[in-house]
Design a protein around this motif. Structure first.
Motif, PDB file in Angstrom:
ATOM      1  N   THR A  40       0.825  -1.206   0.000  1.00  0.00           N
ATOM      2  CA  THR A  40       0.000   0.000   0.000  1.00  0.00           C
ATOM      3  C   THR A  40       0.860   1.258   0.000  1.00  0.00           C
ATOM      4  O   THR A  40       2.043   1.217   0.274  1.00  0.00           O
ATOM      5  N   GLY A  42      -0.167   4.020  -2.448  1.00  0.00           N
ATOM      6  CA  GLY A  42      -0.396   4.817  -3.633  1.00  0.00           C
ATOM      7  C   GLY A  42      -1.604   4.371  -4.429  1.00  0.00           C
ATOM      8  O   GLY A  42      -2.109   3.261  -4.262  1.00  0.00           O
ATOM      9  N   ALA A  43      -2.023   5.257  -5.299  1.00  0.00           N
ATOM     10  CA  ALA A  43      -3.208   5.031  -6.131  1.00  0.00           C
ATOM     11  C   ALA A  43      -3.012   3.870  -7.098  1.00  0.00           C
ATOM     12  O   ALA A  43      -1.904   3.602  -7.558  1.00  0.00           O
ATOM     13  N   LYS A  44      -4.084   3.186  -7.384  1.00  0.00           N
ATOM     14  CA  LYS A  44      -4.189   2.125  -8.394  1.00  0.00           C
ATOM     15  C   LYS A  44      -3.539   0.804  -7.991  1.00  0.00           C
ATOM     16  O   LYS A  44      -3.671  -0.183  -8.701  1.00  0.00           O
ATOM     17  N   ARG A  45      -2.839   0.759  -6.872  1.00  0.00           N
ATOM     18  CA  ARG A  45      -2.197  -0.493  -6.464  1.00  0.00           C
ATOM     19  C   ARG A  45      -3.247  -1.537  -6.083  1.00  0.00           C
ATOM     20  O   ARG A  45      -3.214  -2.670  -6.561  1.00  0.00           O
ATOM     21  N   ASP A  47      -6.381  -1.508  -6.829  1.00  0.00           N
ATOM     22  CA  ASP A  47      -7.185  -1.798  -8.028  1.00  0.00           C
ATOM     23  C   ASP A  47      -6.551  -2.915  -8.844  1.00  0.00           C
ATOM     24  O   ASP A  47      -7.241  -3.829  -9.298  1.00  0.00           O
ATOM     25  N   ARG A  48      -5.234  -2.840  -9.037  1.00  0.00           N
ATOM     26  CA  ARG A  48      -4.540  -3.868  -9.821  1.00  0.00           C
ATOM     27  C   ARG A  48      -4.608  -5.225  -9.115  1.00  0.00           C
ATOM     28  O   ARG A  48      -4.857  -6.250  -9.746  1.00  0.00           O
ATOM     29  N   GLU A  78     -15.351   1.094  -0.699  1.00  0.00           N
ATOM     30  CA  GLU A  78     -14.535   2.064  -1.442  1.00  0.00           C
ATOM     31  C   GLU A  78     -14.187   1.571  -2.845  1.00  0.00           C
ATOM     32  O   GLU A  78     -14.193   2.329  -3.802  1.00  0.00           O
ATOM     33  N   TYR A  79     -13.891   0.277  -2.957  1.00  0.00           N
ATOM     34  CA  TYR A  79     -13.501  -0.282  -4.256  1.00  0.00           C
ATOM     35  C   TYR A  79     -14.656  -0.941  -4.993  1.00  0.00           C
ATOM     36  O   TYR A  79     -14.457  -1.572  -6.023  1.00  0.00           O
ATOM     37  N   THR A 122       3.057  -2.896  -6.862  1.00  0.00           N
ATOM     38  CA  THR A 122       3.398  -1.594  -6.302  1.00  0.00           C
ATOM     39  C   THR A 122       3.688  -0.656  -7.469  1.00  0.00           C
ATOM     40  O   THR A 122       3.660  -1.083  -8.623  1.00  0.00           O
ATOM     41  N   HIS A 123       3.945   0.602  -7.173  1.00  0.00           N
ATOM     42  CA  HIS A 123       4.233   1.551  -8.253  1.00  0.00           C
ATOM     43  C   HIS A 123       5.554   1.238  -8.933  1.00  0.00           C
ATOM     44  O   HIS A 123       6.456   0.661  -8.317  1.00  0.00           O
ATOM     45  N   THR A 151       3.210   4.899 -13.398  1.00  0.00           N
ATOM     46  CA  THR A 151       2.959   6.241 -12.867  1.00  0.00           C
ATOM     47  C   THR A 151       3.783   7.236 -13.687  1.00  0.00           C
ATOM     48  O   THR A 151       4.532   6.847 -14.574  1.00  0.00           O
TER      49      THR A 151
END
Length: 176
Positions: A40, A42-45, A47-48, A78-79, A122-123, A151
């Motif tokens: 965890t 960051g954004a979109k992690r 989601d993937r 949330e998701y 992760t990013h 990103t």
């Protein structure tokens, strides 16, 4: 002689940073793995990770580094995912506060769930250090697949992460 050595070190550092910044890890194909861990931060992690799980490409997922106040029902809402997905297949890790503790939390989860193939989400800019920490913490017989979330990191983010990566690598070599 000292200036030459320092110049060589600086040149190696600069070239390494250029490679680090220009050749960021990429998303992995949706190959099947036993488990997926989302680091965890960051954004979109998440989601993937959910995408991988919902497509049947992993049997379990760990979200590592979740805040103590977060509840599974809140994440499900949330998701926009059914609570039954969280009940059956998603574990929340509350112990991790940084990348190193993400790896330790993941190693415990891998052992508990008998995971032999692990997808790491992760990013892109964070992937190399995440993998370094996981390779230290997770047993050698576990196959790790890097699945980077793309990103557009700033120069500052890349600069900071590159230096953290080098420092952690040096610490690992020193046995810390």
């Amino acid at each position: 002689m000292i200036r030459r050595i320092l110049s060589l070190i600086l040149l190696i550092w600069i070239l390494g940073f250029a490679g680090f910044a220009l050749f960021l890890p990429q998303p992995a194909p949706l190959d099947r793995t036993d488990g997926v861990v989302v680091l965890t931060g960051g954004a979109k992690r998440i989601d993937r990770g959910l995408e991988v799980l919902e497509k049947g490409k992993a049997r379990r997922m760990l979200i590592s580094g979740v805040d103590l106040d977060v509840k599974p029902a809140e994440l499900a809402a949330e998701y926009k995912r059914p609570m039954k997905l969280f009940n059956c297949c998603i574990d929340l890790g509350f112990r991790a506060v940084d990348t190193r503790s993400n790896a330790l939390e993941t190693a415990r989860w891998v052992a508990r769930n008998k995971v032999k193939t692990l997808r790491v989400v992760t990013h892109d800019w964070h992937m190399r250090r995440g993998l370094l920490e996981l390779e230290i913490a997770v047993p050698d017989d576990v196959e790790i697949l890097a699945d980077a979330v793309p990103t557009k990191p700033s120069f500052y983010v890349l600069f900071r992460e590159y230096n953290k990566y080098w420092l952690r690598g040096a610490a690992a070599l020193a046995g810390v």
